[in-house]
Design an enzyme around this catalytic site. Structure first.
Site, PDB file in Angstrom:
ATOM      1  N   SER A  22       0.842  -1.196   0.000  1.00 30.67           N
ATOM      2  CA  SER A  22       0.000   0.000   0.000  1.00 30.67           C
ATOM      3  C   SER A  22       0.876   1.243   0.000  1.00 30.67           C
ATOM      4  CB  SER A  22      -0.915   0.027   1.237  1.00 30.67           C
ATOM      5  OG  SER A  22      -0.141   0.131   2.424  1.00 30.67           O
ATOM      6  N   ASP A  67       7.480 -10.787   6.842  1.00 28.32           N
ATOM      7  CA  ASP A  67       7.242 -10.094   8.095  1.00 28.32           C
ATOM      8  C   ASP A  67       8.606  -9.679   8.640  1.00 28.32           C
ATOM      9  OD1 ASP A  67       6.628  -9.140  10.587  1.00 28.32           O
ATOM     10  OD2 ASP A  67       5.567 -10.937  11.279  1.00 28.32           O
ATOM     11  N   VAL A  68       8.922  -8.387   8.566  1.00 30.22           N
ATOM     12  CA  VAL A  68      10.259  -7.923   8.945  1.00 30.22           C
ATOM     13  C   VAL A  68      10.470  -7.919  10.450  1.00 30.22           C
ATOM     14  CG1 VAL A  68      10.610  -6.583   6.856  1.00 30.22           C
ATOM     15  CG2 VAL A  68       9.536  -5.502   8.856  1.00 30.22           C
ATOM     16  N   TYR A 155       7.801   7.874  17.718  1.00 33.20           N
ATOM     17  CA  TYR A 155       7.879   7.851  16.261  1.00 33.20           C
ATOM     18  C   TYR A 155       8.990   8.767  15.770  1.00 33.20           C
ATOM     19  CZ  TYR A 155       6.410   8.355  11.369  1.00 33.20           C
ATOM     20  OH  TYR A 155       6.382   8.385  10.003  1.00 33.20           O
ATOM     21  N   LYS A 159      12.521   7.867  13.740  1.00 35.01           N
ATOM     22  CA  LYS A 159      12.823   8.413  12.419  1.00 35.01           C
ATOM     23  C   LYS A 159      14.127   9.195  12.422  1.00 35.01           C
ATOM     24  CE  LYS A 159       9.449   6.641  10.166  1.00 35.01           C
ATOM     25  NZ  LYS A 159       9.726   5.611   9.140  1.00 35.01           N
ATOM     26  N   VAL A 188       1.705  12.812   3.768  1.00 32.54           N
ATOM     27  CA  VAL A 188       1.344  12.015   2.597  1.00 32.54           C
ATOM     28  C   VAL A 188       0.076  11.241   2.918  1.00 32.54           C
ATOM     29  CG1 VAL A 188       2.139  10.301   0.926  1.00 32.54           C
ATOM     30  CG2 VAL A 188       3.817  11.752   2.121  1.00 32.54           C
TER      31      VAL A 188
END
Length: 258
Positions: A22, A67-68, A155, A159, A188
């Site tokens: 996606s 699946d990481v 988060y 990052k 986004v």
């Protein structure tokens, strides 16, 4: 003479796009295939990856379940997929809570996918690329790696941490011919931001922050991925490419009078 007409072509390259079921991952996979790459569309959700394949040129794309969060699955992928010339990973998650409301479980969930899995992917596929003497690794940071707001603590930390991880990988793998870069998107429209889009005031406030006054579609990130994957970026490594509509360049709070 450099063949500038084909500078962005990826013919003969095998690209692995993780999170291609996606959003940005899907559009990146389609764009890379359109430029000639053979693309493995990996996602934990195999049917979603298969939908991506169905939208593109079937001879250039193939779906792969991965699946990481499973270290053994990453090891198997290295063995099963063969030589990977370009690795792109977009998968990420966020738990929007203030620091005082965060739980240890929330923390572990965000760090596991956004940072630990990225570390494992860079190690596994970076080793293969270094041994072969070439490769490009592209990870997705965020504007939140630079600018923050309440509710984005872990988060944002992952990052920012990802940028430093990728810069270090660029330094360590560069002598072996492997380039490593980050892309930092702005706002986004993807499944990860659906919560914001559902709140019109929140959505509009984000749109007005950037210089362009709008959100991006996921397809607007695909060009940056193609660039960093291609020979057009042959001397680009250790960089963070902002694709944020000017979010980190302008204040955005008020347009003062002349």
């Amino acid at each position: 003479m450099t063949d500038y007409a084909n500078l962005f072509r990826l013919d003969g390259k095998h690209v692995l796009v993780i999170g291609s079921g996606s959003g940005i991952g899907r559009e990146s996979a389609l764009a890379l295939a359109a430029h000639g790459a053979r693309v493995t569309c990996a996602d934990r959700d195999l049917p979603a990856a298969e939908q991506t394949v169905a939208q593109g040129n079937g001879s250039q794309l193939v779906a792969y379940e991965l699946d990481v969060l499973d270290d053994d699955a990453i090891t198997r992928a290295v063995d099963e997929l063969g030589d990977v010339d370009v690795l792109v990973f977009t998968a990420a998650t966020n738990v929007r809570k203030r620091i005082l409301d965060y739980t240890s479980e929330d923390f572990d969930r965000v760090v596991a996918l956004n940072l630990r899995a990225s570390f494992q992917l860079v190690r596994a596929f970076g080793k293969q690329m270094a041994e072969r003497g070439s490769g490009s690794i592209i990870g997705f940071s965020s504007i939140r790696g630079t600018t923050v707001e309440p509710g984005q603590s872990v988060y944002a930390a992952t990052k920012a941490g990802l940028v430093q991880l990728l810069r270090t990988a660029a330094a360590e793998l560069g002598p072996s011919g492997v380039r490593v870069n980050a892309i930092a998107p702005g706002v986004v429209e993807t499944p990860l931001t659906a919560q914001i889009k559902a709140n019109q005031a929140w959505y509009d406030a984000y749109a007005q922050k950037g210089a362009l006054g709008r959100w991006a579609g996921p397809e607007e990130l695909a060009g940056a991925v193609v660039y960093l994957a291609s020979d057009a970026a042959s001397f680009v490594t250790g960089s963070v490419l902002a694709v944020d509509g000017g979010w980190t360049a302008v204040d955005g709070r008020f347009d003062p009078p002349n």
